[in-house]
Design an enzyme around this catalytic site. Sequence first.
Site, mmCIF file in Angstrom:
data_model
loop_
_atom_site.group_PDB
_atom_site.id
_atom_site.type_symbol
_atom_site.label_atom_id
_atom_site.label_comp_id
_atom_site.label_asym_id
_atom_site.label_seq_id
_atom_site.Cartn_x
_atom_site.Cartn_y
_atom_site.Cartn_z
ATOM 1 N N TYR A 81 20.321 -32.031 -18.205
ATOM 2 C CA TYR A 81 21.415 -32.333 -17.270
ATOM 3 C C TYR A 81 21.018 -32.089 -15.811
ATOM 4 O O TYR A 81 21.690 -32.564 -14.905
ATOM 5 C CB TYR A 81 22.658 -31.467 -17.556
ATOM 6 C CG TYR A 81 23.365 -31.707 -18.868
ATOM 7 C CD1 TYR A 81 23.127 -32.834 -19.638
ATOM 8 C CD2 TYR A 81 24.303 -30.788 -19.320
ATOM 9 C CE1 TYR A 81 23.787 -33.018 -20.842
ATOM 10 C CE2 TYR A 81 24.974 -30.979 -20.523
ATOM 11 C CZ TYR A 81 24.709 -32.091 -21.274
ATOM 12 O OH TYR A 81 25.373 -32.269 -22.465
HETATM 13 N N1 LIG Z 1 25.524 -34.677 -27.156
HETATM 14 C C1 LIG Z 1 25.833 -33.737 -26.282
HETATM 15 O O1 LIG Z 1 25.248 -32.693 -26.325
HETATM 16 C C2 LIG Z 1 26.938 -33.925 -25.296
HETATM 17 C C3 LIG Z 1 27.414 -35.211 -25.017
HETATM 18 C C4 LIG Z 1 28.479 -35.318 -24.148
HETATM 19 C C5 LIG Z 1 29.038 -34.201 -23.571
HETATM 20 N N2 LIG Z 1 28.536 -32.955 -23.835
HETATM 21 C C6 LIG Z 1 29.077 -31.748 -23.207
HETATM 22 O O2 LIG Z 1 30.487 -31.838 -23.223
HETATM 23 C C7 LIG Z 1 30.967 -31.697 -21.895
HETATM 24 C C8 LIG Z 1 32.283 -32.420 -21.765
HETATM 25 O O3 LIG Z 1 32.070 -33.814 -21.854
HETATM 26 P P1 LIG Z 1 32.380 -34.743 -20.633
HETATM 27 O O4 LIG Z 1 31.700 -34.156 -19.437
HETATM 28 O O5 LIG Z 1 32.118 -36.139 -20.971
HETATM 29 O O6 LIG Z 1 33.908 -34.435 -20.446
HETATM 30 P P2 LIG Z 1 35.271 -35.201 -20.562
HETATM 31 O O7 LIG Z 1 36.172 -34.160 -20.121
HETATM 32 O O8 LIG Z 1 35.488 -35.852 -21.875
HETATM 33 O O9 LIG Z 1 35.171 -36.431 -19.528
HETATM 34 C C9 LIG Z 1 34.761 -36.251 -18.236
HETATM 35 C C10 LIG Z 1 35.123 -37.503 -17.437
HETATM 36 O O10 LIG Z 1 36.527 -37.530 -17.223
HETATM 37 C C11 LIG Z 1 36.830 -37.447 -15.831
HETATM 38 N N3 LIG Z 1 37.913 -36.478 -15.666
HETATM 39 C C12 LIG Z 1 37.897 -35.176 -16.047
HETATM 40 N N4 LIG Z 1 39.077 -34.592 -15.753
HETATM 41 C C13 LIG Z 1 39.855 -35.538 -15.172
HETATM 42 C C14 LIG Z 1 41.180 -35.537 -14.651
HETATM 43 N N5 LIG Z 1 41.920 -34.431 -14.678
HETATM 44 N N6 LIG Z 1 41.657 -36.688 -14.136
HETATM 45 C C15 LIG Z 1 40.909 -37.805 -14.125
HETATM 46 N N7 LIG Z 1 39.642 -37.866 -14.590
HETATM 47 C C16 LIG Z 1 39.108 -36.749 -15.118
HETATM 48 C C17 LIG Z 1 35.572 -36.956 -15.147
HETATM 49 O O11 LIG Z 1 35.489 -37.498 -13.826
HETATM 50 P P3 LIG Z 1 35.678 -36.562 -12.517
HETATM 51 O O12 LIG Z 1 34.346 -35.990 -12.215
HETATM 52 O O13 LIG Z 1 36.170 -37.540 -11.513
HETATM 53 O O14 LIG Z 1 36.707 -35.525 -12.853
HETATM 54 C C18 LIG Z 1 34.484 -37.486 -16.060
HETATM 55 O O15 LIG Z 1 34.156 -38.820 -15.731
HETATM 56 C C19 LIG Z 1 29.821 -32.236 -21.040
HETATM 57 O O16 LIG Z 1 29.947 -31.881 -19.692
HETATM 58 C C20 LIG Z 1 28.667 -31.611 -21.752
HETATM 59 O O17 LIG Z 1 28.569 -30.243 -21.374
HETATM 60 C C21 LIG Z 1 27.495 -32.817 -24.701
#
Ligand SMILES: NC(=O)c1ccc[n+]([C@@H]2O[C@H](COP(=O)([O-])OP(=O)(O)OC[C@H]3O[C@@H](n4cnc5c(N)ncnc54)[C@H](OP(=O)(O)O)[C@@H]3O)[C@@H](O)[C@H]2O)c1
Length: 314
Positions: free
Chosen positions: A59
């Site tokens: 990351y």
């Molecule tokens: N295979 C793996 O190991 C893997 C894969 C995926 C994820 N992960 C882990 O899981 C974590 C969570 O997944 P994710 O980062 O995809 O999280 P998520 O919470 O499912 O989605 C994040 C997305 O939603 C937006 N967002 C978040 N809060 C918001 C709000 N209140 N209003 C509007 N838009 C919002 C963010 O944009 P903004 O920046 O504009 O808020 C971002 O584009 C990752 O950070 C990572 O640590 C692991």
Amino acid sequence: MEYTALGRTGIKVSVAGLGCGGPSRLGMRNDPQSANHAVALIKQAIDLGVNFLDTAQNYGTEAVVGKAIAGVPRDRLVLSTKKTLPGEDHADAEGEVAKGLEQSLKLMGTDYVDVYHLHGVEPKDEEFARNRLMPAMRRLKEQGKIRFIGVTEGFVVDSRHKVLQDGLTEDLWDVVMVGFSLLNPSARKTVFPLTQAKGTGVLNMFAVRRALSQPERLKEMCAELVANGKIGKGALDAEDPLGFLLKDTDATTIPEAAYRFCRHEPGNHVVLFGTGNPDHLKENVAAILKPPLPPAALARLESIFGKLDHLTGN
Ligand SMILES: NC(=O)c1ccc[n+]([C@@H]2O[C@H](COP(=O)([O-])OP(=O)(O)OC[C@H]3O[C@@H](n4cnc5c(N)ncnc54)[C@H](OP(=O)(O)O)[C@@H]3O)[C@@H](O)[C@H]2O)c1
């Protein structure tokens, strides 16, 4: 903040965990120079009671985690990071795991990781991960450099959770990271019963992603589902597919409803949220602490998406 035990690991974790990857990477994906902003976001999360921080070798956010946590007593934090899988033809795949951990420890300025994962294991990697990489992970655990062994599924290619189902049956890991959302709740039937039986710790990724944070993407995705016959024509308002969640419940935004949906799933321990925006961070922690969505809204979601197991929300 509310805290819970991460399954049989017994680690006390905040129910909201900061994801330092995903589409935002704390804002660093679009602006790699924004390290100070990322450090401030991590500190903001810690000030709100978040103790679970999830990052990964690939990351590029381990160093900002290190900066943000300098000065915080180490035992107040639960650090989760991941090893990118080396190629099967790597001359020393086992050694590569140990080397990756040393690098992560150095970047984060710590001498142990609470949960160390194999990152994004796909069905094609299963044998290699089990036979070559897991022995190296177990050695690191014996050496006290990692407290618990985790795996994250390659959800985009394995949205039906084959890797997790196979490994949980063998009880390979202490902690798993699973893709689960109101758009693809299939883990409820295929993964959570296994983690609950084994006491495995569960981290929830993909709660929101693009489809649940970008209205245009949601419309497009639902139109495809109707066109492909995956959901009935009359099941949704094509112009505002999840509008009923805001009309019929006290949720004020779709991301709020999506995080609440995940938070109250039995057997789920930490809902990870990823963001580069301090306002979203605050809203997401608040959302994860709100009560469950009402039963009627949950039933309607179940009738629309309950049988789908191919969506990632990307
Ligand atoms: N295979 C793996 O190991 C893997 C894969 C995926 C994820 N992960 C882990 O899981 C974590 C969570 O997944 P994710 O980062 O995809 O999280 P998520 O919470 O499912 O989605 C994040 C997305 O939603 C937006 N967002 C978040 N809060 C918001 C709000 N209140 N209003 C509007 N838009 C919002 C963010 O944009 P903004 O920046 O504009 O808020 C971002 O584009 C990752 O950070 C990572 O640590 C692991």
